[in-house]
Motif scaffolding. Structure first.
Motif, PDB file in Angstrom:
ATOM      1  N   ALA A 261     125.677 106.675  76.932  1.00  0.00           N
ATOM      2  CA  ALA A 261     125.589 107.048  78.353  1.00  0.00           C
ATOM      3  C   ALA A 261     126.736 107.981  78.731  1.00  0.00           C
ATOM      4  N   ALA A 262     127.935 107.671  78.245  1.00  0.00           N
ATOM      5  CA  ALA A 262     129.102 108.507  78.563  1.00  0.00           C
ATOM      6  C   ALA A 262     128.945 109.896  77.952  1.00  0.00           C
ATOM      7  N   ARG A 263     128.450 109.928  76.740  1.00  0.00           N
ATOM      8  CA  ARG A 263     128.292 111.219  76.055  1.00  0.00           C
ATOM      9  C   ARG A 263     127.336 112.144  76.819  1.00  0.00           C
ATOM     10  N   LEU A 264     126.284 111.543  77.402  1.00  0.00           N
ATOM     11  CA  LEU A 264     125.281 112.346  78.101  1.00  0.00           C
ATOM     12  C   LEU A 264     125.566 112.466  79.595  1.00  0.00           C
ATOM     13  N   GLY A 265     126.501 111.673  80.096  1.00  0.00           N
ATOM     14  CA  GLY A 265     126.801 111.717  81.532  1.00  0.00           C
ATOM     15  C   GLY A 265     125.675 111.141  82.366  1.00  0.00           C
ATOM     16  N   VAL A 266     125.094 110.022  81.899  1.00  0.00           N
ATOM     17  CA  VAL A 266     123.978 109.403  82.617  1.00  0.00           C
ATOM     18  C   VAL A 266     124.309 107.937  82.903  1.00  0.00           C
ATOM     19  N   GLY A 267     123.319 107.193  83.427  1.00  0.00           N
ATOM     20  CA  GLY A 267     123.538 105.806  83.803  1.00  0.00           C
ATOM     21  C   GLY A 267     123.388 104.845  82.630  1.00  0.00           C
ATOM     22  N   LEU A 268     123.606 103.545  82.935  1.00  0.00           N
ATOM     23  CA  LEU A 268     123.686 102.533  81.879  1.00  0.00           C
ATOM     24  C   LEU A 268     123.139 101.212  82.407  1.00  0.00           C
ATOM     25  N   HIS A 269     122.447 100.472  81.527  1.00  0.00           N
ATOM     26  CA  HIS A 269     122.086  99.089  81.853  1.00  0.00           C
ATOM     27  C   HIS A 269     122.706  98.152  80.831  1.00  0.00           C
ATOM     28  N   LEU A 270     123.392  97.124  81.325  1.00  0.00           N
ATOM     29  CA  LEU A 270     124.023  96.149  80.436  1.00  0.00           C
ATOM     30  C   LEU A 270     123.484  94.748  80.686  1.00  0.00           C
ATOM     31  N   GLY A 271     123.160  94.051  79.585  1.00  0.00           N
ATOM     32  CA  GLY A 271     122.836  92.632  79.668  1.00  0.00           C
ATOM     33  C   GLY A 271     124.096  91.807  79.564  1.00  0.00           C
ATOM     34  N   GLN A 272     123.918  90.495  79.599  1.00  0.00           N
ATOM     35  CA  GLN A 272     125.077  89.597  79.585  1.00  0.00           C
ATOM     36  C   GLN A 272     125.845  89.650  78.263  1.00  0.00           C
ATOM     37  N   GLU A 273     125.174  90.098  77.208  1.00  0.00           N
ATOM     38  CA  GLU A 273     125.842  90.141  75.894  1.00  0.00           C
ATOM     39  C   GLU A 273     126.204  91.571  75.480  1.00  0.00           C
TER      40      GLU A 273
ATOM     41  N   LEU B  88     134.687 103.847  82.170  1.00  0.00           N
ATOM     42  CA  LEU B  88     134.297 104.916  81.235  1.00  0.00           C
ATOM     43  C   LEU B  88     133.385 105.947  81.905  1.00  0.00           C
ATOM     44  N   LEU B  89     132.419 105.474  82.701  1.00  0.00           N
ATOM     45  CA  LEU B  89     131.383 106.374  83.239  1.00  0.00           C
ATOM     46  C   LEU B  89     131.753 106.980  84.589  1.00  0.00           C
ATOM     47  N   GLY B  90     132.720 106.363  85.272  1.00  0.00           N
ATOM     48  CA  GLY B  90     133.130 106.911  86.564  1.00  0.00           C
ATOM     49  C   GLY B  90     132.352 106.297  87.715  1.00  0.00           C
ATOM     50  N   GLY B  91     132.831 106.587  88.917  1.00  0.00           N
ATOM     51  CA  GLY B  91     132.318 105.930  90.112  1.00  0.00           C
ATOM     52  C   GLY B  91     130.913 106.324  90.506  1.00  0.00           C
ATOM     53  N   ARG B  92     130.439 107.506  90.065  1.00  0.00           N
ATOM     54  CA  ARG B  92     129.124 107.974  90.527  1.00  0.00           C
ATOM     55  C   ARG B  92     127.973 107.515  89.653  1.00  0.00           C
ATOM     56  N   ALA B  93     128.268 107.024  88.462  1.00  0.00           N
ATOM     57  CA  ALA B  93     127.187 106.652  87.541  1.00  0.00           C
ATOM     58  C   ALA B  93     126.437 105.426  88.051  1.00  0.00           C
ATOM     59  N   VAL B  94     125.122 105.413  87.815  1.00  0.00           N
ATOM     60  CA  VAL B  94     124.324 104.219  88.134  1.00  0.00           C
ATOM     61  C   VAL B  94     124.448 103.253  86.962  1.00  0.00           C
ATOM     62  N   ILE B  95     124.981 102.067  87.251  1.00  0.00           N
ATOM     63  CA  ILE B  95     125.138 101.038  86.213  1.00  0.00           C
ATOM     64  C   ILE B  95     124.466  99.757  86.698  1.00  0.00           C
ATOM     65  N   GLY B  96     123.564  99.233  85.866  1.00  0.00           N
ATOM     66  CA  GLY B  96     122.842  98.018  86.231  1.00  0.00           C
ATOM     67  C   GLY B  96     123.216  96.865  85.335  1.00  0.00           C
ATOM     68  N   ALA B  97     122.979  95.647  85.858  1.00  0.00           N
ATOM     69  CA  ALA B  97     123.338  94.438  85.117  1.00  0.00           C
ATOM     70  C   ALA B  97     122.200  93.427  85.151  1.00  0.00           C
ATOM     71  N   THR B  98     121.890  92.872  83.982  1.00  0.00           N
ATOM     72  CA  THR B  98     120.940  91.759  83.896  1.00  0.00           C
ATOM     73  C   THR B  98     121.580  90.497  84.455  1.00  0.00           C
ATOM     74  N   CYS B  99     120.888  89.842  85.378  1.00  0.00           N
ATOM     75  CA  CYS B  99     121.440  88.615  85.971  1.00  0.00           C
ATOM     76  C   CYS B  99     120.490  87.433  85.825  1.00  0.00           C
ATOM     77  N   HIS B 100     119.424  87.583  85.039  1.00  0.00           N
ATOM     78  CA  HIS B 100     118.449  86.513  84.786  1.00  0.00           C
ATOM     79  C   HIS B 100     117.986  85.910  86.111  1.00  0.00           C
ATOM     80  N   ALA B 101     118.340  84.627  86.371  1.00  0.00           N
ATOM     81  CA  ALA B 101     117.926  84.009  87.645  1.00  0.00           C
ATOM     82  C   ALA B 101     119.157  83.465  88.359  1.00  0.00           C
TER      83      ALA B 101
END
Ligand SMILES: Cc1ncc(COP(=O)(O)OP(=O)(O)O)c(N)n1
Ligand SMILES: Cc1nc(C(=O)O)sc1CCOP(=O)(O)O
Ligand SMILES: [Mg+2]
Length: 213
Positions: free
Chosen positions: A78-90, A100-113
């Protein structure tokens, strides 16, 4: 794209099996033509070189259609391309990815329930939180289950856009939106299709569910 809320609408997620044999780019473009606001590149099998090439091509498509590309799992890509990222708990630290990605990047997180996981993700810099799975999922049948009641609670307690994922179809997406989902994330019901034109038709139908809100 002016006047369009990028964190509301259809969130298309690619699948390496469904989009094999040259379907990745035409089907992804069809989803974007049909109005997908976010497109996640989710590939667990490709080599680093393939992933870089495919993600770069998707980045270009997203730019052309005013959508945001999100890379699943891989903060470095994501950093190399300058785009957003989705991260799970692991998948590593959200706070580190935000730095790493800066304040403007869209970053999402898996939160299950879990509202608690969502609150933690917000504190660590997430742009959206994802709950699921809401229905039986072809793509990830073993994902932990979430309920519509959880979505209602999240809407009241979590000050971030909410993504609903897992078994989302054209028949059940409206319930999720009515219960608080800002985005519906879809793999199978969007991309398990015989043609790009069918993907575009489905994407339009998903996108139209948001028109009233
Ligand atoms: C929008 C969205 N929500 C949830 C997931 C699942 O992430 P994760 O739990 O890390 O599982 P994998 O997708 O990595 O198998 C997602 N990718 N996107
Ligand atoms: C990648 C993923 N994560 C999930 C979760 O609940 O965290 S469900 C899922 C798969 C979504 O695919 P489909 O639309 O085919 O069910
Ligand atoms: Mg992951």
């Amino acid at each position: 794209m002016k006047g369009v809320n990028k964190l509301r609408g259809l969130y298309a997620i690619t699948d390496s099996k469904l989009l094999a044999d040259g379907r990745l780019l035409p089907y992804a473009e069809a989803a974007l033509k049909g109005g997908a606001r976010l497109l996640q590149y989710r590939d667990k099998v490709g080599s680093a070189a393939t992933r870089l090439r495919e993600a770069d091509a998707l980045r270009e498509l997203c730019e052309r259609h005013g959508a945001t590309l999100i890379i699943n799992d891989d903060a470095e890509l994501a950093a190399r391309l300058g785009v957003g990222l989705h991260l799970g708990q692991e998948d590593g630290s959200l706070a580190t990815a935000r730095a790493l990605l800066g304040g403007r990047a869209v970053i999402g997180a898996t939160c299950h329930a879990s509202i608690e996981l969502a609150e933690q993700a917000r504190r660590e810099g997430a742009s959206y939180v994802a709950f699921g799975r809401f229905f039986n999922s072809n793509t990830k049948p073993g994902a932990p289950a979430a309920t519509l009641e959880l979505l209602e609670q999240a809407r009241q307690h979590v000050a971030l856009p909410i993504v609903a994922i897992g078994g989302v179809t054209l028949d059940n997406a409206s319930q999720l939106i009515a219960s608080g989902a800002s985005l519906v994330a879809v793999v199978h019901a969007l991309f398990a299709a015989d043609s790009a034109s069918e993907v575009e038709r489905r994407a339009r139908a998903f996108s139209s569910l948001f028109a009233a809100g």
